[in-house]
Design a protein around this motif. Sequence first.
Motif, PDB file in Angstrom:
ATOM      1  N   SER A  92       0.320   8.102  -6.052  1.00 38.83           N
ATOM      2  CA  SER A  92      -0.460   9.165  -5.421  1.00 38.83           C
ATOM      3  C   SER A  92       0.084  10.588  -6.145  1.00 38.83           C
ATOM      4  O   SER A  92      -0.423  11.298  -6.777  1.00 38.83           O
ATOM      5  N   ASP A 104       0.810  -1.373  -0.100  1.00 47.53           N
ATOM      6  CA  ASP A 104       0.023  -0.183  -0.020  1.00 47.53           C
ATOM      7  C   ASP A 104       0.673   1.276  -0.070  1.00 47.53           C
ATOM      8  O   ASP A 104       0.608   2.271  -0.426  1.00 47.53           O
ATOM      9  N   LEU A 105       2.136   1.127   0.556  1.00 43.68           N
ATOM     10  CA  LEU A 105       2.867   2.413   0.601  1.00 43.68           C
ATOM     11  C   LEU A 105       4.326   2.118   0.208  1.00 43.68           C
ATOM     12  O   LEU A 105       4.818   0.878   0.266  1.00 43.68           O
ATOM     13  N   ARG A 154      -8.135   6.610   0.718  1.00 42.27           N
ATOM     14  CA  ARG A 154      -7.006   5.951   0.984  1.00 42.27           C
ATOM     15  C   ARG A 154      -6.220   6.660   2.092  1.00 42.27           C
ATOM     16  O   ARG A 154      -5.621   6.242   2.886  1.00 42.27           O
ATOM     17  N   GLU A 173       5.654   4.729   8.007  1.00 40.47           N
ATOM     18  CA  GLU A 173       5.557   5.756   6.964  1.00 40.47           C
ATOM     19  C   GLU A 173       7.187   5.544   6.584  1.00 40.47           C
ATOM     20  O   GLU A 173       7.617   5.896   5.491  1.00 40.47           O
ATOM     21  N   LYS A 204       7.464   6.590   3.327  1.00 39.65           N
ATOM     22  CA  LYS A 204       6.438   6.029   2.412  1.00 39.65           C
ATOM     23  C   LYS A 204       5.254   6.781   2.254  1.00 39.65           C
ATOM     24  O   LYS A 204       4.871   7.636   3.214  1.00 39.65           O
ATOM     25  N   ILE A 205       4.875   6.807   1.042  1.00 42.80           N
ATOM     26  CA  ILE A 205       3.581   7.461   0.782  1.00 42.80           C
ATOM     27  C   ILE A 205       2.556   6.459  -0.009  1.00 42.80           C
ATOM     28  O   ILE A 205       3.168   5.313  -0.626  1.00 42.80           O
ATOM     29  N   PRO A 206       1.151   6.573  -0.331  1.00 42.30           N
ATOM     30  CA  PRO A 206       0.410   5.579  -1.002  1.00 42.30           C
ATOM     31  C   PRO A 206       0.828   5.518  -2.593  1.00 42.30           C
ATOM     32  O   PRO A 206       1.255   6.850  -3.102  1.00 42.30           O
ATOM     33  N   GLN A 228      -5.474   5.168   5.762  1.00 43.45           N
ATOM     34  CA  GLN A 228      -4.087   4.890   5.910  1.00 43.45           C
ATOM     35  C   GLN A 228      -3.683   5.776   7.070  1.00 43.45           C
ATOM     36  O   GLN A 228      -2.962   5.110   7.968  1.00 43.45           O
ATOM     37  N   TYR A 229      -4.183   7.009   7.272  1.00 47.41           N
ATOM     38  CA  TYR A 229      -3.401   8.062   8.207  1.00 47.41           C
ATOM     39  C   TYR A 229      -4.527   8.174   9.241  1.00 47.41           C
ATOM     40  O   TYR A 229      -4.311   9.099  10.297  1.00 47.41           O
TER      41      TYR A 229
END
Length: 368
Positions: A273, A228-229, A332, A366, A268-270, A336-337
């Motif tokens: 994105s 996901d990330l 998301r 993250e 890390k990020i989606p 996620q957050y």
Amino acid sequence: MGSKKKINTITTRTSLYWKCQLIGWGLVSLFWFYIALLRDDFKISHAIINYFLDIFICIAITHAYRTMAVRRKWNELGMKNLIWKVIPALFVLSLAFMLFMNLKTSAYISLVDRQNDAISKLFVWNPIFIWNPVLITGLRHMTIWLLAYHLYHFYQREVQTSKTNAQLSLIAKQAQLDNLAAQLNPHFLFNSLNSIKSLVIENPKGARRAIDLLSDLLRSSLYEKNKDLIPIENELSLVYDYIELEKMRFEDRLQLKTDIDQEALNYKIPALSIQLLVENAIKHGIDLRVDGGVVFLKIKKRDNYIHINVENPGVIHKNERVGLGLENLNKRLEIQYKGKASYSLTQNENDCVVAEIIIPMNIDDEKI
């Protein structure tokens, strides 16, 4: 819709809680009702009153604990931290149980059973604060109640976590499919292949490079979503490939400028994105202008947050619908957050549109 569902869930849980309280303590008090009738020779009317008083006392004590636990958010604590809260609470609940049960017994002897006034007067106050087997009974029953109460909430948290992870996985998968569909739509492929076709004779080396870029882009869309990330660095590699491929079509009409904190690259990020924001900037900004323009990508660390900005020339039209890709990105980020991340689209004074993602940095998952 979401708030209604949340209210219904809270109502259902509250109803279940009171049902369990009444049924559980009702069944336990039946045993004490039996003892009062057969061992202590209570009249049936007195035994019934005693039965309801037992239920009331037990519910009152445990509900007081539950109210405190909810206010102090003990149900959100981990097992180790919770134990240090529950153990002292167990002894307090047991002492309260002993105190109120002894008060009830003393009141009954004093007010109802007056056959022996001397014993009655002696019994009214003496046993209230003196340890007796009622304390052991309280310890036993309060331990069972506390275990049942907190195990239920641990179970609910695990179920909710599983649901959230499953929902996140589905949304991420849908985002992957939406992104892949966008990459594979006839308009995109037609323009990309036409750009490659025009290079085959004039610039064979450039044509090979364009084919490699298109291949890498499609491969990334398919396989980068195993997680996901992904690190920002990996996401930027995809963005640069996408920009280079689009420049085959736009040539000098498309420029990319960046301002990126190197320290942010490992966070890390989606996945996809930033690529989604850049794609929208080109589609709704650069492509609509004869002279094209500059896409400005900025990634900064600020106040324990990562700010990702994509700016492009353009105008936000009123009543313009948000695309499926941005809707999925919003969902998301929310899941996620847990509401700590945000996405926004604004118009600035220079006739430019700014898309911004703000992501917290203080979440363990993250960073690599």
